[in-house]
Design an enzyme around this catalytic site. Structure first.
Site, PDB file in Angstrom:
ATOM      1  N   ARG A  47       0.815  -1.217   0.000  1.00 53.82           N
ATOM      2  CA  ARG A  47       0.000   0.000   0.000  1.00 53.82           C
ATOM      3  C   ARG A  47       0.852   1.271   0.000  1.00 53.82           C
ATOM      4  NH1 ARG A  47      -3.192  -1.112   5.341  1.00 53.82           N
ATOM      5  NH2 ARG A  47      -1.121  -1.937   5.780  1.00 53.82           N
ATOM      6  N   LYS A 151      -2.301 -19.633   4.887  1.00 55.24           N
ATOM      7  CA  LYS A 151      -3.147 -20.245   5.903  1.00 55.24           C
ATOM      8  C   LYS A 151      -3.793 -19.134   6.726  1.00 55.24           C
ATOM      9  CE  LYS A 151      -2.622 -22.978  10.075  1.00 55.24           C
ATOM     10  NZ  LYS A 151      -2.049 -22.573  11.307  1.00 55.24           N
ATOM     11  N   HIS A 181       2.280 -25.018   5.784  1.00 56.12           N
ATOM     12  CA  HIS A 181       3.748 -25.012   5.659  1.00 56.12           C
ATOM     13  C   HIS A 181       4.395 -26.278   6.228  1.00 56.12           C
ATOM     14  CE1 HIS A 181       3.863 -23.444   9.822  1.00 56.12           C
ATOM     15  NE2 HIS A 181       5.026 -24.032   9.854  1.00 56.12           N
ATOM     16  N   LYS A 185       8.088 -29.269   5.194  1.00 56.14           N
ATOM     17  CA  LYS A 185       9.157 -29.770   6.074  1.00 56.14           C
ATOM     18  C   LYS A 185       9.662 -31.108   5.560  1.00 56.14           C
ATOM     19  CE  LYS A 185       7.320 -27.857  10.400  1.00 56.14           C
ATOM     20  NZ  LYS A 185       8.390 -27.071  10.964  1.00 56.14           N
ATOM     21  N   GLU A 219       4.210 -27.305  22.807  1.00 51.09           N
ATOM     22  CA  GLU A 219       5.126 -26.165  22.880  1.00 51.09           C
ATOM     23  C   GLU A 219       5.280 -25.764  24.332  1.00 51.09           C
ATOM     24  OE1 GLU A 219       3.947 -22.803  20.394  1.00 51.09           O
ATOM     25  OE2 GLU A 219       2.764 -24.187  19.214  1.00 51.09           O
ATOM     26  N   ASP A 238      -6.101 -23.764  15.102  1.00 48.78           N
ATOM     27  CA  ASP A 238      -4.779 -23.264  14.737  1.00 48.78           C
ATOM     28  C   ASP A 238      -3.847 -24.402  14.317  1.00 48.78           C
ATOM     29  OD1 ASP A 238      -2.797 -21.303  14.405  1.00 48.78           O
ATOM     30  OD2 ASP A 238      -1.970 -21.674  16.393  1.00 48.78           O
ATOM     31  N   HIS A 243      -2.014 -28.682  10.511  1.00 50.68           N
ATOM     32  CA  HIS A 243      -0.744 -29.412  10.530  1.00 50.68           C
ATOM     33  C   HIS A 243      -0.875 -30.843  11.065  1.00 50.68           C
ATOM     34  CE1 HIS A 243       0.529 -25.414   9.813  1.00 50.68           C
ATOM     35  NE2 HIS A 243       0.592 -25.027  11.066  1.00 50.68           N
ATOM     36  N   LYS A 342      -0.069 -25.608  24.199  1.00 46.99           N
ATOM     37  CA  LYS A 342       0.920 -24.581  24.546  1.00 46.99           C
ATOM     38  C   LYS A 342       1.255 -24.738  26.018  1.00 46.99           C
ATOM     39  CE  LYS A 342       0.126 -21.195  21.036  1.00 46.99           C
ATOM     40  NZ  LYS A 342       1.420 -21.412  20.396  1.00 46.99           N
TER      41      LYS A 342
END
Ligand SMILES: NC(=O)c1ccc[n+]([C@@H]2O[C@H](COP(=O)([O-])OP(=O)(O)OC[C@H]3O[C@@H](n4cnc5c(N)ncnc54)[C@H](OP(=O)(O)O)[C@@H]3O)[C@@H](O)[C@H]2O)c1
Length: 492
Positions: A47, A151, A181, A185, A219, A238, A243, A342
């Site tokens: 932009r 995504k 993504h 891998k 994680e 998410d 994935h 998480k």
């Protein structure tokens, strides 16, 4: 090495976080290892009205931030010379006409064009509409036109279908590259190769030998400064919807008829469509959610999710686990437990397969496990029973442990692999619309039921192992979460 046609990569959102951290550095790395076609040009569209010199300085700052140890100045000169900038002011009715004029009439740009939409998901469809209006996605004179959609592809089945309906007015399926993504891998691509290029694995990869499969992504990090995004998404949408279901598809699919994009994607679509819908009337036996509370991670006190969010009424999960069954002869009766979380005790992504009890039981020994480490360790491990040397007839578990990655191997980021596939026209590591739809179809009822149930969500202390209560989804008394990839990681 495959031949890539001379092409132009048009990057929408090139000033954004993804471009800064992955796309520009990824393209630079591909250039430095000689994998970009000599004629490739990169046109960033944004932009802001800035000069080419200022944009090239901006790219330099992205590379400096990524490659702290420096980079080859000759590669830099070559790379920077490939880069151009086009300002597309949002209120300019002629913005896309001007883009067309630049792309088509400026002879510097090869006419095979890939558009990478690294923009907000609400902008995916409008950008495709505007490109189509000025004729920029029409394939003619032997030139290809491809569009990468980042995504997430929709936020549920209806929105994914609406997006599909909109973009497919202008694009054939073969022109659409939907990103997950994880598929870029090397460790994910290895699942298929390890399964089907080894004689010893395929015969035992079924319900005759396998007790259950666990696919895990944990994680230690919390949601950080992405609280607003996270609270509108949750762990299930998410990570699991995308994935983890793709990892499951690669683990459970039948052998593809060949390794062409169609062969691989057909086999994945088939298995995803064979996953039994989760019975919402028995949801508690199939799905478990929780939120991290305050706790300790790496010796530091960290706040809980609700505290970080500043809203104690949120029922959005930071821990999600599902039990799935695949209705085909290979997997009949084998539970697949998938989970993501998480702020758990460790960061690990792996596939853990537990085999059935051996016919000979000496000392009520452990069952065999086969574990495929995805990250941080790319490895394959097998736990087997072995006699303890000495006078007694007793066994213990030993672990065969092989790194898939060896010293000197290439370290290729997932986005580098995907960018190369895009230019090559190989969409096997991109999602077909049927995969995106099957994945939403599976998780949507759970997302809906969880959103409607406003009762406070189960809490687990940050830094802990799986919440005890999550065990409700296990089929058998002797099934439990494997909490670590290491030997003994199956002990309570
Ligand atoms: N970041 C990641 O690691 C990651 C991971 C997975 C998926 N994704 C997906 O990748 C895409 C890009 O992510 P990102 O993190 O790079 O996004 P971002 O930094 O928030 O924004 C990307 C670009 O979108 C344009 N933009 C931002 N806000 C806008 C607004 N209000 N109106 C119009 N344009 C606006 C800006 O481009 P200009 O100002 O130059 O026009 C910006 O550079 C998203 O679809 C995201 O879901 C990102």
């Amino acid at each position: 090495m495959s031949k890539i046609d001379p092409c132009t990569l048009v990057l929408f959102g090139a000033s954004g976080n993804l471009s800064r951290v992955k796309l520009m550095p990824g393209l630079f790395r591909l250039d430095s290892i000689g994998r970009l076609p000599a004629e490739l040009k990169i046109l960033s569209v944004g932009r802001q009205d800035i000069s080419l010199a200022a944009w090239r300085d901006e790219i330099k700052s992205m590379l400096d931030a990524k490659f702290k140890k420096g980079y080859d100045p000759k590669v830099f000169e070559r790379f920077i010379a490939r880069n151009y900038y086009h300002a597309n002011p949002p209120n300019d009715p002629d913005a896309f006409k001007n883009l067309r004029a630049k792309l088509v009439f400026d002879t510097v740009f090869p006419q095979n064009i890939a558009y990478f939409l690294s923009v907000r998901p609400v902008d995916f469809a409008p950008v495709v509409d505007q490109l189509a209006e000025v004729g920029l996605v029409t394939e003619k004179d032997g030139h290809w036109r491809r569009v990468v959609i980042e995504k997430p592809f929709g936020t549920d089945l209806p929105s994914a279908q609406e997006l599909q309906k909109s973009i497919s007015k202008h694009l054939k399926e073969s022109q659409i590259y939907r990103i997950d993504h994880y598929l870029g891998k090397s460790a994910l691509q290895n699942i298929l190769l390890q399964r089907f290029t080894n004689t010893i694995l395929e015969p035992i990869w079924n319900n005759q030998y396998i007790d259950h499969v666990q696919i895990t992504n944990t994680e230690m990090l919390g949601v950080g400064d992405r609280t607003q995004f996270y609270d509108s998404t949750g762990a299930l949408r998410d990570m699991l919807q995308s994935h983890i279901l793709q990892t499951l598809a690669l683990t459970a699919m039948e052998q593809p008829k060949d390794l062409t994009p169609e062969g691989v994607r057909d086999a994945k679509i088939k298995v995803l469509e064979e996953i039994r819908p989760i019975p919402v009337n028995e949801l508690d036996k199939y799905a478990f959610r929780a939120q991290y509370a305050a706790g300790e991670v790496n010796g530091e006190r960290v706040p809980g999710y609700l505290e970080e969010l500043g809203d104690s009424s949120s029922v959005v999960e930071t821990y999600a686990a599902l039990k799935l069954f695949i209705d085909n002869p290979r997997w009949k009766g084998v539970p697949f437990y998938i989970r993501t979380a998480k702020r758990l005790h460790e960061a690990d992504t792996r596939i853990s397969i537990r085999f059935k009890k051996a016919p000979m039981q000496i000392n009520d020994q452990d069952q065999n496990w086969l574990i495929i480490g995805i990250q941080p360790r790319e490895c394959i491990k097998m736990e087997i029973q072995s006699k303890i040397p000495g006078l007694d007839i007793k066994t213990r578990t030993i672990q065969l442990d092989a790194a898939n990655r060896q010293e000197g191997d290439d370290t290729v980021d997932a986005y580098e692999a995907l960018l190369l596939n895009l230019m090559e026209g190989d969409n096997s590591n991109y999602l077909h619309i049927s995969e995106a739809e099957a994945q939403w179809r599976l998780v949507d009822p759970v997302v809906k039921a969880w959103a409607e149930n406003r009762k406070p969500v189960h809490q687990y202390p940050a830094g802990s192992r799986d919440p005890e209560a999550s065990k409700v989804i296990f089929e058998a008394e002797d099934q439990f979460w494997r909490y670590s990839i290491e030997l003994g990681g199956d002990k309570h």
